[in-house]
Design a protein around this motif. Structure first.
Motif, mmCIF file in Angstrom:
data_model
loop_
_atom_site.group_PDB
_atom_site.id
_atom_site.type_symbol
_atom_site.label_atom_id
_atom_site.label_comp_id
_atom_site.label_asym_id
_atom_site.label_seq_id
_atom_site.Cartn_x
_atom_site.Cartn_y
_atom_site.Cartn_z
ATOM 1 N N VAL A 203 0.836 -1.203 0.000
ATOM 2 C CA VAL A 203 0.000 0.000 0.000
ATOM 3 C C VAL A 203 0.869 1.250 0.000
ATOM 4 C CG1 VAL A 203 -1.779 1.298 1.232
ATOM 5 C CG2 VAL A 203 -1.892 -1.203 1.148
ATOM 6 N N GLY A 204 1.957 1.230 0.772
ATOM 7 C CA GLY A 204 2.846 2.385 0.823
ATOM 8 C C GLY A 204 3.424 2.720 -0.543
ATOM 9 N N GLU A 205 3.873 1.709 -1.274
ATOM 10 C CA GLU A 205 4.471 1.936 -2.585
ATOM 11 C C GLU A 205 3.424 2.338 -3.613
ATOM 12 O OE1 GLU A 205 6.686 -1.572 -3.493
ATOM 13 O OE2 GLU A 205 8.004 -1.353 -1.748
ATOM 14 N N TYR A 206 2.292 1.643 -3.607
ATOM 15 C CA TYR A 206 1.214 1.991 -4.542
ATOM 16 C C TYR A 206 0.716 3.408 -4.275
ATOM 17 C CZ TYR A 206 -3.527 2.211 -6.418
ATOM 18 O OH TYR A 206 -4.676 2.619 -7.066
ATOM 19 N N GLY A 207 0.490 3.725 -3.006
ATOM 20 C CA GLY A 207 -0.016 5.046 -2.648
ATOM 21 C C GLY A 207 0.972 6.148 -2.982
ATOM 22 N N ALA A 208 2.264 5.889 -2.764
ATOM 23 C CA ALA A 208 3.284 6.901 -3.073
ATOM 24 C C ALA A 208 3.293 7.223 -4.560
ATOM 25 C CB ALA A 208 4.653 6.407 -2.620
#
Length: 348
Positions: A203-208
């Motif tokens: 989620v962190g990578e997708y959201g970033a």
């Protein structure tokens, strides 16, 4: 009547304290460290209004608030009171995490905590306490690793502050960090650390990437640098995960008749091979991006051990699972995917 009840409760607490004195002592240390941080935070609005703080710091704080709004409004993460205060570390580390593993198996040491469950790492606000625990684990014959931690989540139980160490990060890394920690506060499954960390990483990578695309555009330097950084570390992650398979296969050949000297020789020979071959991984990041994020390189005489490889199994092993499920079952609709995860997996 009430005196008897109070006396009974006190007796239970005393007995529990004696029976679980290490857990109680550890809990008190962690609570004291967390409270010290919370006591010394400043509200973000106060920092932004203070002329003694530089504009560069204020811009990063405003950026963090923007990332948080994006995570809640666009990704659907839970509303949070975190990142509305600021804690200045004055350049000092404040939390250390240790991991440990069996010397000839990729099996992590587990620690059990009330309410939040089982973890394959243990955090310390006191460095000497962390060092003494590492020494104890080494005496047990375990591989160990200790590292400074730049961020953590209290899973929504407390309002986590912005730490001054956040502000040194480039925008993509900063967005990934904030969204990763907010994901923990949205969904955290008890006794499923590998699932929780892999999900938060995903989620962190997708959201970033989505945040950078929205704020700067897909042709911008921040977006392209973050994408190249993500691609480099994905190649590195896959390399290390292949290494864990090599080590696991090697360890399965050991038996009770295999002498320790032979085990050690084969183990370190394999790890050295994994480390040396990592130098061939291509890196397409700009020079500025490479300078801002430390490359994972090892001194050939100071090789990583099983505790390092365990970390990759904890954080990165299930990345393809989440990506494929998100894209194939939910057609890239993130809010629908998050709703499914929250309904499927009970959270703390």
């Amino acid at each position: 009547m009430w005196k008897k009840i109070a006396l009974g409760v006190l007796l239970i607490l005393v007995v529990f304290g004696i029976w679980q004195r290490e857990l109680v002592s550890y809990g008190w240390m962690q609570a004291r460290g967390q409270l010290r941080i919370l006591w010394n935070t400043k509200p973000v609005d106060e920092v932004l209004a203070d002329r003694t703080y530089p504009d560069s710091l204020k811009r990063k704080i405003e950026l963090i608030r923007e990332i948080k709004r994006f995570a809640i409004d666009s990704l659907g993460l839970d509303k949070s009171g975190s990142y509305e205060s600021f804690y200045d570390q004055y350049g000092n580390p404040i939390l250390w995490v240790i991991t440990a593993a069996e010397p000839y198996q990729l099996v992590a040491r587990q620690w059990h905590f009330p309410i939040i469950g089982t973890f394959s790492y243990k955090g310390f606000f006191e460095k000497d306490r962390a060092d003494s625990t590492v020494a104890e684990l080494k005496r047990e014959g375990l591989d160990t690793r200790i590292g400074e931690v730049s961020a953590w989540s209290t899973l929504g139980f407390l309002n986590d502050p912005i730490l001054s160490s956040f502000l040194d990060r480039p925008v993509g890394s900063l967005a990934e960090l904030i969204i990763h920690e907010l994901t923990h506060g949205t969904l955290f499954v008890k006794n499923s650390l590998e699932y929780n960390e892999n999900l938060a990483d995903f989620v962190g990578e997708y959201g970033a990437l989505r945040f950078l695309a929205q704020k700067y555009g897909i042709n911008s330097t921040p977006y392209r640098d973050y994408l190249a950084t993500k691609a480099f570390y994905e190649r590195y992650d896959q390399h290390i995960l292949r290494g864990t398979q090599m080590l696991d296969s090697l360890y399965r050949t050991f038996n009770i008749t295999t002498v320790v000297a032979v085990k050690d020789s084969l183990k370190w020979q394999t790890i050295r091979q994994i480390v040396v071959s990592s130098d061939t991984i291509t890196d397409e990041r700009s020079k500025g991006a490479i300078r801002s994020i430390k490359k994972r390189r090892w001194d050939k005489l100071n090789l990583p051990n099983n505790a390092y490889f365990i970390g990759y199994l904890t954080y990165r092993k299930q990345q393809n699972r989440f990506r494929q499920e998100f894209e194939h079952k939910f057609g890239g609709d993130f809010k629908r995917y998050l709703t499914f995860l929250k309904q499927t997996y009970p959270s703390l």
